[in-house]
Design a protein around this motif. Structure first.
Motif, PDB file in Angstrom:
ATOM      1  N   ASP A 171       0.846  -1.188   0.000  1.00 53.75           N
ATOM      2  CA  ASP A 171       0.000   0.000   0.000  1.00 53.75           C
ATOM      3  C   ASP A 171       0.885   1.243   0.000  1.00 53.75           C
ATOM      4  N   TYR A 172       0.333   2.307  -0.569  1.00 49.16           N
ATOM      5  CA  TYR A 172       1.041   3.586  -0.647  1.00 49.16           C
ATOM      6  C   TYR A 172       0.163   4.628   0.032  1.00 49.16           C
ATOM      7  N   PHE A 184       0.581   7.531   1.114  1.00 47.84           N
ATOM      8  CA  PHE A 184       0.763   8.928   0.717  1.00 47.84           C
ATOM      9  C   PHE A 184       0.973   9.042  -0.801  1.00 47.84           C
ATOM     10  N   GLY A 185       0.437   8.040  -1.495  1.00 47.05           N
ATOM     11  CA  GLY A 185       0.492   8.073  -2.950  1.00 47.05           C
ATOM     12  C   GLY A 185       1.698   7.341  -3.503  1.00 47.05           C
ATOM     13  N   GLU A 186       1.514   6.842  -4.760  1.00 52.05           N
ATOM     14  CA  GLU A 186       2.607   6.125  -5.411  1.00 52.05           C
ATOM     15  C   GLU A 186       3.673   7.069  -5.957  1.00 52.05           C
ATOM     16  N   GLN A 187       3.315   8.332  -6.096  1.00 52.69           N
ATOM     17  CA  GLN A 187       4.279   9.296  -6.622  1.00 52.69           C
ATOM     18  C   GLN A 187       5.337   9.603  -5.564  1.00 52.69           C
ATOM     19  N   SER A 238      -1.908  15.187   6.693  1.00 49.97           N
ATOM     20  CA  SER A 238      -3.048  14.741   5.896  1.00 49.97           C
ATOM     21  C   SER A 238      -4.338  15.117   6.600  1.00 49.97           C
ATOM     22  N   GLU A 286     -12.357  12.967   0.549  1.00 46.19           N
ATOM     23  CA  GLU A 286     -11.123  13.293  -0.151  1.00 46.19           C
ATOM     24  C   GLU A 286     -10.022  13.625   0.862  1.00 46.19           C
ATOM     25  N   THR A 315      -6.440  15.340   1.663  1.00 46.50           N
ATOM     26  CA  THR A 315      -5.570  16.428   1.211  1.00 46.50           C
ATOM     27  C   THR A 315      -4.257  16.371   1.981  1.00 46.50           C
TER      28      THR A 315
END
Length: 758
Positions: A179-180, A182-185, A225, A233, A235
């Motif tokens: 799992d990511y 905080f995002g995969e980027q 976050s 959503e 942020t």
């Protein structure tokens, strides 16, 4: 002549009557009864001794496993085919159920495989940016599966390895996944794009702190976050922290889980501590005194302690401590030693304050920080290796070359050692070593504090104050009742005092906790006045009585004078308590408790040792009085009459004849009373506040061994360390009472032999 013959014949008849079958049968029955009684008493006594021995051996059987070391059992080694084609290992991990393991290679491939067979279950390629590679890996505090990966382009990637448990068709299935959160980027840590040679990560609530070290620079990124409650959503808000830069290259980074401190190990043997809240350098600390180098750094469970391994096989435990000037500083608390080779890896346990250490020669050590205990040292590999331990600390996975070696760890009670039980221990975040009992907490990273010293101290403290009140009153009452009191009055007084022993101690504890404790708090001056004025009042009344006309004194029957003291005692008691408020206003500013705390610096708890001294002393008095009174009363009357006949006064006879003759019994009474006070449970449980502290202050409470067992045994897990420590407390009580009774019996026998000639 005929008369003589007749008398002789009658005598023969009488002699023959003693040998009749009826008399012989009576003798046999009597002898049988005597033998049965003797055997019954002997068997009963042996049964009591046997029961005590069985209790002792049962307690020892429960306690002994705590002091055994750890064991390591090797399983069959594995050589899976996929291992030969994988990159160099950067990270190994084992999931909760000991079924699935994870391996992260420097080629960016994450492989999940079966811990039992080595079979590959799933392979995941990390979404790395093009033309980038992994140069560092950092882990969050033990107990979570959060990882940060440092890349050679100045970016970092945050990921978690999780394991979903399902039961399709009633069969347990574990599905590993990445799992990511905080995002995969990837996150841009270094704006100049330099390789992140060392990375650290910490999540506190919803705030993530990521730190990294590049050539000559230190970077920190705070990511908060927030979730929209209506849309769901998430942020992310990034804040780049400006930190002082270091002149020496950084070798390791660690972040405190509360985001208070960041530790940057630099140079050969020093660490720079950054205050993240003030964004400034707290100080630089020397970690090694010799010429060695720091080789690895890890955090213990909770992230407070920093474990530092060096090139000489040493491991030091460090954590922040608030000094005398109020400033926090890094302190070396304790040190461990492996086999002398450089420490290559430190693996903390995820549920205890223990850790494993692996050196460059493949030697493994199992340690526990709080107990300062080395539990095992064993060779697990030939040369350098990478290892991982399961969350339950029951499995060990070692990768050495193209081989995976599995071990089963048996280490149930590492928290226990002699120093942890009886010595001062420097616990995490404490300013100095101390004796602490705190067996449980609401947090999972809790450091058990299992020192029996405050409990043993509390036991002796409660017994001391109880005996301080009970022993003089009971012994003096026994002397007066047995030696001076009129027999008719004695027949009334003695049963009443002995009847006090039948009063349930739970009633006394209930009374002491709910009534006596608050009453003493509100009438402290009156209580101390009572303790001081009562002896003075009795002596004054006796002196006045001795000065009264002889005719008036002779009108009271001999031995009934004590009855005249009843109104004196009542008057002194009423007067002392009546003036309590006035004394408090005159001398203590209206509140003696506040005066003690503020002016004298003496802490005051409502349920304290004074309450225990009065309540438990009241419970112990009948025991001491009954035995001592019997001992004094059993002194042969001929000794006292002979002493009086030779001109000794009654007081001289009492002190020089009766006291010495009855001393074995009096000493036994005191020892039995002491044992009763040491083993008392309900009174100290309900009237002490149960605070396990080591303070001789009479105005503070305590916790005793017996009360601690009664309080915590229902909530302890059977077979756990806490459970066995409670049994150890019971064993300490048993040994203490056994030793005290044995010494008492030896002294009693010696006194009996010494004064047997009187």
């Amino acid at each position: 002549m005929n008369d003589i013959e007749t008398m002789s014949a009658n005598s023969d008849v009488q002699r023959l009557d003693f040998n009749t079958p009826a008399l012989q049968r009576k003798r046999r029955i009597r002898a049988l009864k005597d033998n049965l009684a003797r055997w019954y008493v002997s068997i009963g006594g042996l049964a009591v001794l046997g029961a005590i021995c069985l209790i002792f051996f049962y307690l020892a059987q429960v306690v002994t496993p705590m002091f055994q070391g750890a064991e390591l059992e090797a399983r069959e080694a594995q050589q899976p085919a996929w291992l030969a084609t994988s990159g160099e290992p950067l990270l190994l991990a084992v999931e909760e159920q000991n079924q699935v393991a994870l391996r992260l290679g420097d080629d960016g491939m994450v492989r999940f495989f079966s811990l039992r067979t080595g079979e590959s279950l799933r392979t995941v390629e990390l979404p790395l940016p093009a033309d980038s590679r992994i140069v560092s890996v950092g882990q969050d505090t033990p107990g979570n599966r959060r990882i940060v990966i440092g890349l050679d382009n100045g970016q970092v990637m945050v990921l978690e390895h999780n394991y979903k448990v399902t039961y399709p068709e009633g069969k347990k299935t574990i599905t590993p996944q990445l799992d990511y959160p905080f995002g995969e980027q990837p996150l841009n840590l270094d704006p100049q794009g330099r390789p992140v040679q060392h990375a650290a990560i910490s999540l506190n609530g919803k705030t993530l702190m990521v730190a990294g070290a590049t050539d000559g620079a230190l970077h920190a990124l705070k990511i908060a976050s927030s979730e929209n409650l209506l849309t769901g959503e998430v942020t992310l808000e990034e804040e780049r922290m400006e930190l002082p830069q270091l002149s020496e290259p950084i070798k390791a980074l660690r972040i405190d889980p509360r985001h208070m401190w960041m530790f940057a190990v630099s140079g050969r043997a020093s660490v720079d501590v950054f205050d993240l809240r003030r964004k400034q350098l707290n100080g630089r600390y020397k970690l090694l005194a010799g010429k060695g180098e720091i080789t690895t750094v890890a955090s213990l469970l909770g992230g407070i302690s920093l474990m530092v391994g060096d090139s000489a096989g040493g491991i030091g435990q460090w954590f922040m401590v608030r000094g005398n000037d109020g400033q926090a500083e890094l302190k070396n608390v304790r040190n461990f030693k492996l086999d002398g080779q450089a420490i290559s890896q430190i693996i903390p346990e995820e549920r205890r304050k223990g850790f494993l250490a692996l050196d460059s020669a493949g030697t493994l050590g199992i340690f526990h920080s709080t107990a300062h205990r080395t539990l095992l040292t064993e060779q697990v590999a030939e040369g350098a290796a990478v290892a991982a331990m399961s969350p339950r600390a029951t499995r060990l996975l070692v990768e050495a070359g193209d081989q995976l070696q599995r071990f089963v760890i048996d280490n149930p009670h590492p928290e226990i050692s002699w120093s942890a039980l009886w010595g001062k221990v420097w616990y995490e975040s404490y300013p100095e070593p101390d004796y602490i009992w705190q067996s449980t907490s609401a947090t999972g990273d809790f450091e058990p504090k299992l020192s029996l010293s405050p409990l043993a101290f509390g036991t002796l403290k409660a017994a001391f104050y109880a005996m301080l009140l009970a022993a003089p009153l009971a012994i003096c009452a026994a002397f007066y009742t047995a030696y001076f009191m009129a027999p008719a009055l004695r027949r009334k007084v003695k049963p009443v005092i002995e009847l006090m022993e039948a009063l349930p101690t739970v009633i006394l504890g209930f009374f002491a906790g709910l009534f006596l404790a608050p009453y003493l708090e509100n009438h402290l001056p009156g209580i101390f006045s009572l303790l001081l004025l009562m002896p003075v009042g009795i002596l004054l009344a006796s002196w006045i009585w001795s000065r009264l006309p002889e005719g008036l004194r002779l009108s009271v029957p001999d031995g009934w004078e004590a009855v005249l003291l009843i109104p004196v005692i009542l008057f002194v008691g009423w007067g002392s308590l009546a003036v309590s408020g006035y004394l408090e206003n005159w001398f203590f500013g209206g509140d003696m408790r506040l005066w003690l705390s503020n002016e004298m610096g003496i802490p005051f708890d409502q349920r304290n040792a004074l309450v225990i001294g009065l309540a438990m002393g009241f419970a112990v008095i009948p025991t001491i009085y009954s035995i001592a009174e019997d001992a004094v009363f059993s002194v042969p009357r001929s000794l006292t009459l002979g002493s009086l006949a030779l001109g000794a006064t009654p007081w001289q006879t009492l002190t020089r004849v009766v006291l010495l003759t009855a001393s074995p019994g009096i000493f036994s009474a005191l020892m039995i009373g002491m044992g009763r006070a040491v083993g008392e449970t309900m009174i100290v449980l309900m009237a002490t506040g149960n605070t396990p502290i080591m303070e001789a202050n009479i105005f503070e409470g305590m916790r005793t061994l017996a009360a601690n067992v009664a309080v915590e045994m229902p909530e302890s897990e059977v077979g756990s360390t806490h459970y066995r420590v409670l049994f150890l407390a019971a064993m300490v009580l048993l040994i203490f009472t056994f030793v005290m009774n044995t010494l008492a019996e030896l002294i009693r026998q010696r006194l009996r032999r010494k004064y047997a000639s009187l």
